[in-house]
Design a protein around this motif. Sequence first.
Motif, PDB file in Angstrom:
ATOM      1  N   ASN A  25       0.845  -1.178   0.000  1.00 43.69           N
ATOM      2  CA  ASN A  25       0.000   0.000   0.000  1.00 43.69           C
ATOM      3  C   ASN A  25       0.892   1.243   0.000  1.00 43.69           C
ATOM      4  OD1 ASN A  25      -1.936   1.952   0.301  1.00 43.69           O
ATOM      5  ND2 ASN A  25      -2.717   1.199   2.243  1.00 43.69           N
ATOM      6  N   THR A  26       1.341   1.637  -1.198  1.00 46.58           N
ATOM      7  CA  THR A  26       2.194   2.823  -1.348  1.00 46.58           C
ATOM      8  C   THR A  26       1.497   3.825  -2.254  1.00 46.58           C
ATOM      9  OG1 THR A  26       3.342   1.993  -3.314  1.00 46.58           O
ATOM     10  CG2 THR A  26       4.283   1.378  -1.159  1.00 46.58           C
ATOM     11  N   LEU A  27       1.925   5.083  -2.189  1.00 43.55           N
ATOM     12  CA  LEU A  27       1.349   6.098  -3.068  1.00 43.55           C
ATOM     13  C   LEU A  27       1.653   5.805  -4.536  1.00 43.55           C
ATOM     14  CD1 LEU A  27       1.908   9.426  -1.076  1.00 43.55           C
ATOM     15  CD2 LEU A  27      -0.223   8.179  -1.455  1.00 43.55           C
ATOM     16  N   GLU A  28       2.815   5.243  -4.813  1.00 39.82           N
ATOM     17  CA  GLU A  28       3.163   4.887  -6.196  1.00 39.82           C
ATOM     18  C   GLU A  28       2.200   3.824  -6.735  1.00 39.82           C
ATOM     19  OE1 GLU A  28       6.811   2.962  -8.817  1.00 39.82           O
ATOM     20  OE2 GLU A  28       7.168   3.493  -6.729  1.00 39.82           O
ATOM     21  N   ASN A  29       1.941   2.784  -5.952  1.00 38.90           N
ATOM     22  CA  ASN A  29       1.006   1.745  -6.386  1.00 38.90           C
ATOM     23  C   ASN A  29      -0.415   2.287  -6.485  1.00 38.90           C
ATOM     24  OD1 ASN A  29       2.974  -0.222  -6.650  1.00 38.90           O
ATOM     25  ND2 ASN A  29       2.737  -0.931  -4.559  1.00 38.90           N
ATOM     26  N   LYS A  30      -0.772   3.173  -5.570  1.00 35.80           N
ATOM     27  CA  LYS A  30      -2.091   3.795  -5.606  1.00 35.80           C
ATOM     28  C   LYS A  30      -2.263   4.603  -6.891  1.00 35.80           C
ATOM     29  CE  LYS A  30      -5.055   6.625  -2.608  1.00 35.80           C
ATOM     30  NZ  LYS A  30      -5.111   7.346  -1.321  1.00 35.80           N
ATOM     31  N   ALA A  31      -1.246   5.342  -7.284  1.00 39.26           N
ATOM     32  CA  ALA A  31      -1.296   6.121  -8.527  1.00 39.26           C
ATOM     33  C   ALA A  31      -1.460   5.210  -9.741  1.00 39.26           C
ATOM     34  CB  ALA A  31      -0.037   6.976  -8.663  1.00 39.26           C
ATOM     35  N   LYS A  32      -0.780   4.082  -9.739  1.00 42.73           N
ATOM     36  CA  LYS A  32      -0.917   3.114 -10.846  1.00 42.73           C
ATOM     37  C   LYS A  32      -2.342   2.584 -10.907  1.00 42.73           C
ATOM     38  CE  LYS A  32       3.887   1.573 -10.650  1.00 42.73           C
ATOM     39  NZ  LYS A  32       4.782   0.464 -10.275  1.00 42.73           N
ATOM     40  N   PHE A  33      -2.913   2.303  -9.741  1.00 45.55           N
ATOM     41  CA  PHE A  33      -4.291   1.824  -9.703  1.00 45.55           C
ATOM     42  C   PHE A  33      -5.251   2.906 -10.196  1.00 45.55           C
ATOM     43  CE2 PHE A  33      -8.308   1.669  -7.325  1.00 45.55           C
ATOM     44  CZ  PHE A  33      -8.832   0.512  -7.891  1.00 45.55           C
ATOM     45  N   PHE A  34      -5.081   4.130  -9.715  1.00 45.96           N
ATOM     46  CA  PHE A  34      -5.946   5.234 -10.138  1.00 45.96           C
ATOM     47  C   PHE A  34      -5.904   5.413 -11.655  1.00 45.96           C
ATOM     48  CE2 PHE A  34      -6.740   8.180  -6.264  1.00 45.96           C
ATOM     49  CZ  PHE A  34      -7.055   7.100  -5.469  1.00 45.96           C
ATOM     50  N   ALA A  35      -4.742   5.220 -12.252  1.00 46.25           N
ATOM     51  CA  ALA A  35      -4.600   5.410 -13.703  1.00 46.25           C
ATOM     52  C   ALA A  35      -5.525   4.484 -14.495  1.00 46.25           C
ATOM     53  CB  ALA A  35      -3.143   5.189 -14.114  1.00 46.25           C
ATOM     54  N   GLN A  36      -5.933   3.370 -13.911  1.00 49.61           N
ATOM     55  CA  GLN A  36      -6.847   2.446 -14.592  1.00 49.61           C
ATOM     56  C   GLN A  36      -8.220   3.075 -14.823  1.00 49.61           C
ATOM     57  OE1 GLN A  36      -5.533  -0.662 -15.580  1.00 49.61           O
ATOM     58  NE2 GLN A  36      -3.751   0.469 -14.862  1.00 49.61           N
ATOM     59  N   TYR A  37      -8.536   4.103 -14.059  1.00 52.41           N
ATOM     60  CA  TYR A  37      -9.837   4.778 -14.148  1.00 52.41           C
ATOM     61  C   TYR A  37      -9.695   6.184 -14.744  1.00 52.41           C
ATOM     62  CZ  TYR A  37     -11.683   0.919 -11.441  1.00 52.41           C
ATOM     63  OH  TYR A  37     -12.064  -0.338 -11.035  1.00 52.41           O
ATOM     64  N   TYR A  38      -8.608   6.435 -15.452  1.00 61.21           N
ATOM     65  CA  TYR A  38      -8.317   7.746 -16.046  1.00 61.21           C
ATOM     66  C   TYR A  38      -9.506   8.232 -16.888  1.00 61.21           C
ATOM     67  CZ  TYR A  38      -5.475  11.414 -18.172  1.00 61.21           C
ATOM     68  OH  TYR A  38      -4.970  12.621 -18.559  1.00 61.21           O
ATOM     69  N   GLY A  39      -9.898   9.476 -16.674  1.00 61.81           N
ATOM     70  CA  GLY A  39     -10.971  10.076 -17.452  1.00 61.81           C
ATOM     71  C   GLY A  39     -12.365   9.882 -16.881  1.00 61.81           C
ATOM     72  N   GLN A  40     -12.499   9.124 -15.814  1.00 60.41           N
ATOM     73  CA  GLN A  40     -13.813   8.876 -15.223  1.00 60.41           C
ATOM     74  C   GLN A  40     -14.048   9.783 -14.016  1.00 60.41           C
ATOM     75  OE1 GLN A  40     -15.161   4.811 -14.761  1.00 60.41           O
ATOM     76  NE2 GLN A  40     -13.352   4.112 -15.874  1.00 60.41           N
ATOM     77  N   ASP A  41     -15.278  10.186 -13.829  1.00 62.07           N
ATOM     78  CA  ASP A  41     -15.661  11.016 -12.691  1.00 62.07           C
ATOM     79  C   ASP A  41     -15.891  10.132 -11.463  1.00 62.07           C
ATOM     80  OD1 ASP A  41     -15.673  13.568 -13.959  1.00 62.07           O
ATOM     81  OD2 ASP A  41     -17.522  13.004 -14.963  1.00 62.07           O
TER      82      ASP A  41
END
Length: 162
Positions: A3-19
């Motif tokens: 549970n790191t910010l780097e891994n969190k950012a990678k996960f968030f990128a999967q939902y890029y463009g969604q509200d």
Amino acid sequence: MENTLENKAKFFAQYYGQDVLKASSVQGIHKVGRSFMGKIYHDQYLELKPISSISDGDAIEVCKMAIPYTGRYELLEVRKTSIVFKLPFINSKYQVFPLKSRAIHLETYKGGLGVVEIDQITPIFNSIAIIDYLRSRGYAVPWMGLSVEKLIEYSWIKLNED
């Protein structure tokens, strides 16, 4: 996976463009994008839909991707991590057999998604397309070996129970 910010950012990128992006420090819901991806904070999370709230239309699309689809379909039940439906069985010679109950399990099962018929597990060969489709529609799905429950535990997501 840690549970790191780097891994969190990678996960968030999967939902890029969604509200779907929220944070306790910012009001409202925001689009996952460049303005927020530059700095991922501990209080940011994605508000996603649970599989149990899948629409009939999305369930049909998942079924079409899972196994050959003949146009006859009956949604029986949506569970926490699976969709149960009746669909004619089509063998490799494209012979159509009567409706049988099947379940698409959306949590990983032995390394991938599976269609369950009685006690027999049949892997879904286009499971990546199904996961991508569900993710594009704002559903919470497993990622990189992390279950939806683990993503919640990490505070990367919250389920929208509306």
